[in-house]
Design a protein around this motif. Structure first.
Motif, PDB file in Angstrom:
ATOM      1  N   ASP A  93       0.849  -1.191   0.000  1.00 40.15           N
ATOM      2  CA  ASP A  93       0.000   0.000   0.000  1.00 40.15           C
ATOM      3  C   ASP A  93       0.886   1.244   0.000  1.00 40.15           C
ATOM      4  N   SER A  94       1.204   1.742  -1.196  1.00 45.15           N
ATOM      5  CA  SER A  94       2.097   2.892  -1.339  1.00 45.15           C
ATOM      6  C   SER A  94       3.261   2.803  -0.356  1.00 45.15           C
ATOM      7  N   PRO A  95       4.133   1.773  -0.526  1.00 41.84           N
ATOM      8  CA  PRO A  95       5.212   1.547   0.443  1.00 41.84           C
ATOM      9  C   PRO A  95       6.169   2.715   0.530  1.00 41.84           C
ATOM     10  N   MET A  96       6.689   2.928   1.724  1.00 41.24           N
ATOM     11  CA  MET A  96       7.590   4.052   2.006  1.00 41.24           C
ATOM     12  C   MET A  96       6.923   5.386   1.667  1.00 41.24           C
ATOM     13  N   ALA A  97       5.599   5.396   1.721  1.00 41.90           N
ATOM     14  CA  ALA A  97       4.804   6.605   1.454  1.00 41.90           C
ATOM     15  C   ALA A  97       5.066   7.165   0.061  1.00 41.90           C
ATOM     16  N   THR A  98       5.312   6.277  -0.906  1.00 37.97           N
ATOM     17  CA  THR A  98       5.464   6.677  -2.302  1.00 37.97           C
ATOM     18  C   THR A  98       4.247   6.220  -3.087  1.00 37.97           C
ATOM     19  N   LEU A  99       3.767   7.067  -3.973  1.00 39.48           N
ATOM     20  CA  LEU A  99       2.524   6.816  -4.683  1.00 39.48           C
ATOM     21  C   LEU A  99       2.598   5.552  -5.523  1.00 39.48           C
ATOM     22  N   ARG A 100       1.610   4.673  -5.364  1.00 42.00           N
ATOM     23  CA  ARG A 100       1.472   3.462  -6.148  1.00 42.00           C
ATOM     24  C   ARG A 100      -0.019   3.170  -6.354  1.00 42.00           C
ATOM     25  N   MET A 101      -0.308   2.267  -7.283  1.00 42.12           N
ATOM     26  CA  MET A 101      -1.683   1.851  -7.553  1.00 42.12           C
ATOM     27  C   MET A 101      -2.328   1.249  -6.301  1.00 42.12           C
ATOM     28  N   SER A 102      -3.638   1.374  -6.198  1.00 38.81           N
ATOM     29  CA  SER A 102      -4.394   0.821  -5.074  1.00 38.81           C
ATOM     30  C   SER A 102      -4.118  -0.674  -4.905  1.00 38.81           C
ATOM     31  N   PRO A 103      -3.713  -1.114  -3.711  1.00 40.01           N
ATOM     32  CA  PRO A 103      -3.449  -2.529  -3.505  1.00 40.01           C
ATOM     33  C   PRO A 103      -4.708  -3.386  -3.587  1.00 40.01           C
ATOM     34  N   ILE A 104      -5.855  -2.822  -3.249  1.00 43.64           N
ATOM     35  CA  ILE A 104      -7.101  -3.584  -3.325  1.00 43.64           C
ATOM     36  C   ILE A 104      -7.467  -3.850  -4.776  1.00 43.64           C
ATOM     37  N   ALA A 105      -7.408  -2.801  -5.599  1.00 41.51           N
ATOM     38  CA  ALA A 105      -7.733  -2.970  -7.018  1.00 41.51           C
ATOM     39  C   ALA A 105      -6.783  -3.962  -7.676  1.00 41.51           C
ATOM     40  N   LEU A 106      -5.478  -3.816  -7.401  1.00 40.23           N
ATOM     41  CA  LEU A 106      -4.508  -4.694  -8.036  1.00 40.23           C
ATOM     42  C   LEU A 106      -4.635  -6.126  -7.526  1.00 40.23           C
ATOM     43  N   SER A 107      -4.918  -6.294  -6.258  1.00 39.25           N
ATOM     44  CA  SER A 107      -5.125  -7.650  -5.721  1.00 39.25           C
ATOM     45  C   SER A 107      -6.297  -8.332  -6.406  1.00 39.25           C
ATOM     46  N   HIS A 108      -7.351  -7.580  -6.623  1.00 40.09           N
ATOM     47  CA  HIS A 108      -8.515  -8.140  -7.320  1.00 40.09           C
ATOM     48  C   HIS A 108      -8.141  -8.572  -8.734  1.00 40.09           C
ATOM     49  N   ILE A 109      -7.388  -7.745  -9.451  1.00 40.26           N
ATOM     50  CA  ILE A 109      -7.002  -8.076 -10.816  1.00 40.26           C
ATOM     51  C   ILE A 109      -6.123  -9.330 -10.830  1.00 40.26           C
ATOM     52  N   VAL A 110      -5.174  -9.410  -9.898  1.00 43.29           N
ATOM     53  CA  VAL A 110      -4.295 -10.587  -9.812  1.00 43.29           C
ATOM     54  C   VAL A 110      -5.110 -11.855  -9.586  1.00 43.29           C
ATOM     55  N   GLN A 111      -6.056 -11.782  -8.677  1.00 44.02           N
ATOM     56  CA  GLN A 111      -6.873 -12.962  -8.386  1.00 44.02           C
ATOM     57  C   GLN A 111      -7.797 -13.300  -9.540  1.00 44.02           C
ATOM     58  N   GLN A 112      -8.419 -12.294 -10.108  1.00 43.51           N
ATOM     59  CA  GLN A 112      -9.412 -12.509 -11.155  1.00 43.51           C
ATOM     60  C   GLN A 112      -8.762 -13.018 -12.442  1.00 43.51           C
ATOM     61  N   ASP A 113      -7.650 -12.399 -12.830  1.00 46.36           N
ATOM     62  CA  ASP A 113      -7.049 -12.698 -14.122  1.00 46.36           C
ATOM     63  C   ASP A 113      -6.029 -13.829 -14.078  1.00 46.36           C
ATOM     64  N   LEU A 114      -5.378 -14.015 -12.921  1.00 45.34           N
ATOM     65  CA  LEU A 114      -4.311 -15.010 -12.834  1.00 45.34           C
ATOM     66  C   LEU A 114      -4.655 -16.205 -11.957  1.00 45.34           C
ATOM     67  N   GLY A 115      -5.707 -16.094 -11.150  1.00 44.20           N
ATOM     68  CA  GLY A 115      -6.033 -17.193 -10.247  1.00 44.20           C
ATOM     69  C   GLY A 115      -4.995 -17.372  -9.155  1.00 44.20           C
ATOM     70  N   LEU A 116      -4.278 -16.297  -8.837  1.00 46.93           N
ATOM     71  CA  LEU A 116      -3.257 -16.330  -7.791  1.00 46.93           C
ATOM     72  C   LEU A 116      -3.739 -15.499  -6.612  1.00 46.93           C
ATOM     73  N   GLU A 117      -3.768 -16.107  -5.452  1.00 47.03           N
ATOM     74  CA  GLU A 117      -4.317 -15.417  -4.291  1.00 47.03           C
ATOM     75  C   GLU A 117      -3.411 -14.262  -3.865  1.00 47.03           C
ATOM     76  N   ALA A 118      -4.045 -13.200  -3.392  1.00 46.43           N
ATOM     77  CA  ALA A 118      -3.310 -11.996  -3.009  1.00 46.43           C
ATOM     78  C   ALA A 118      -3.587 -11.630  -1.558  1.00 46.43           C
ATOM     79  N   ILE A 119      -2.622 -10.949  -0.967  1.00 50.48           N
ATOM     80  CA  ILE A 119      -2.752 -10.362   0.364  1.00 50.48           C
ATOM     81  C   ILE A 119      -2.565  -8.854   0.177  1.00 50.48           C
ATOM     82  N   PHE A 120      -3.606  -8.089   0.413  1.00 54.12           N
ATOM     83  CA  PHE A 120      -3.454  -6.644   0.226  1.00 54.12           C
ATOM     84  C   PHE A 120      -3.054  -5.975   1.534  1.00 54.12           C
ATOM     85  N   HIS A 121      -2.102  -5.061   1.426  1.00 46.67           N
ATOM     86  CA  HIS A 121      -1.715  -4.257   2.574  1.00 46.67           C
ATOM     87  C   HIS A 121      -2.692  -3.093   2.706  1.00 46.67           C
ATOM     88  N   LEU A 122      -2.983  -2.714   3.931  1.00 47.35           N
ATOM     89  CA  LEU A 122      -3.797  -1.530   4.177  1.00 47.35           C
ATOM     90  C   LEU A 122      -3.188  -0.790   5.347  1.00 47.35           C
TER      91      LEU A 122
END
Length: 298
Positions: A51-80
């Motif tokens: 989740d924007s590690p080291m306070a640097t801007l990155r894509m939403s971890p929730i959105a990306l986790s969903h895409i990883v799971q949906q498109d790749l079938g690989l389980e994700a752990i999202f940081h919050l």
């Protein structure tokens, strides 16, 4: 969306799991992270999305986790983290994650914005990591923080951070007890560099009867300079002179060998390991002794 045996179920069944830390892209295109995740599919049990590690801007971890799971079938752990959202925003994010089928969460307080690429941003920190755990647990019970019922409860598998190498282990276990009491059921630790530290921590977890699975962090060292920096500058990380000398002499090759030794020594005794590949996919293959025809670097 999920396989019958997801991360939580594998841990409950006593399977030794492997998770890998990934960093979201800085931009609206998920493909850089997706390509890496694709080449981990079948070799690891889940990937962490920061989740924007080291306070640097990155894509939403929730959105990306969903895409990883949906498109790749690989389980994700999202940081919050608690850095960017108040309790209303945190609840909203969690409900959205639940609707998207993202159920593994790593709860973190978060880095101060002053450390990152938007140093003038204002941190929120209305709650800390334990407060965030309490929010997730409350939603799992079908209520919001105001005590009102949800139209459907969430089913988060709640994780947290831990530090087996903390200088004051009494303080460390006081924090761990508080986290498990709040609802944490797995932790991923800071990197460890010796078997004894990890097993001593695991033994105490078991002795105290804490209901938590511990995934021990493994970071393959790249150089003696990196080893000395971590040993001297990062609280809770201790690297022996022997290891520093090995990496000083043989570089990345020695770092991978040390990580392999640690992985194989820990695997029979712990719930799992969490790899920090530091933007090098080949490192994951090397540590896990995976033979592939062609690897793709991050």
């Amino acid at each position: 969306m999920y396989q019958i045996h997801g991360l939580r179920e594998k841990l409950q069944l006593g399977k030794s799991v492997v998770t890998v830390e990934l960093e979201p892209p800085k931009g609206a295109d998920p493909m850089p992270t997706m390509l890496t995740a694709k080449h981990l599919r079948g070799y690891v049990d889940a990937v962490n999305i920061a989740d924007s590690p080291m306070a640097t801007l990155r894509m939403s971890p929730i959105a990306l986790s969903h895409i990883v799971q949906q498109d790749l079938g690989l389980e994700a752990i999202f940081h919050l983290t608690c850095r960017d959202r108040n309790i209303l925003g945190l609840q909203s994010e969690l409900l959205g994650a639940a609707a998207l089928g993202v159920r593994n969460i790593l709860t973190l307080t978060g880095d101060q914005p002053s450390r990152g690429d938007h140093p003038d941003a204002q941190g929120v920190f209305e709650v800390d990591a334990i407060g965030l755990v309490n929010i997730a647990k409350t939603l799992n019970e079908g209520q919001d923080l105001a005590g009102k019922s949800l139209n459907a409860k969430t089913d988060f598998f709640i994780g947290g951070a831990a530090n087996p190498g903390a200088e004051d282990q009494e303080v460390e276990f006081s924090k761990l007890r508080a986290k498990t009491s709040a609802g944490v059921r797995f932790v991923q630790t800071q990197p460890v560099f010796d078997v004894e530290t990890a097993l001593r921590y695991q033994e105490r977890v078991e002795k105290e009867g804490l209901p938590v699975y511990v995934l021990f962090g493994i970071l393959p060292l790249k150089s003696g300079k990196q080893a000395r920096f971590l040993n001297e500058k990062v609280p809770g990380i201790s690297i022996s002179q022997e290891i520093i000398d090995r990496v000083e002499a043989f570089g990345r090759e020695a770092g991978v060998e040390i990580a392999q030794e640690l992985y194989h020594a820990l695997k029979p005794h712990v719930a799992g390991v969490h790899l920090y590949p530091l933007n090098n996919l080949q490192t994951v293959y090397d540590v896990l002794d995976i033979r592939v025809d062609q690897s793709v670097a991050l």
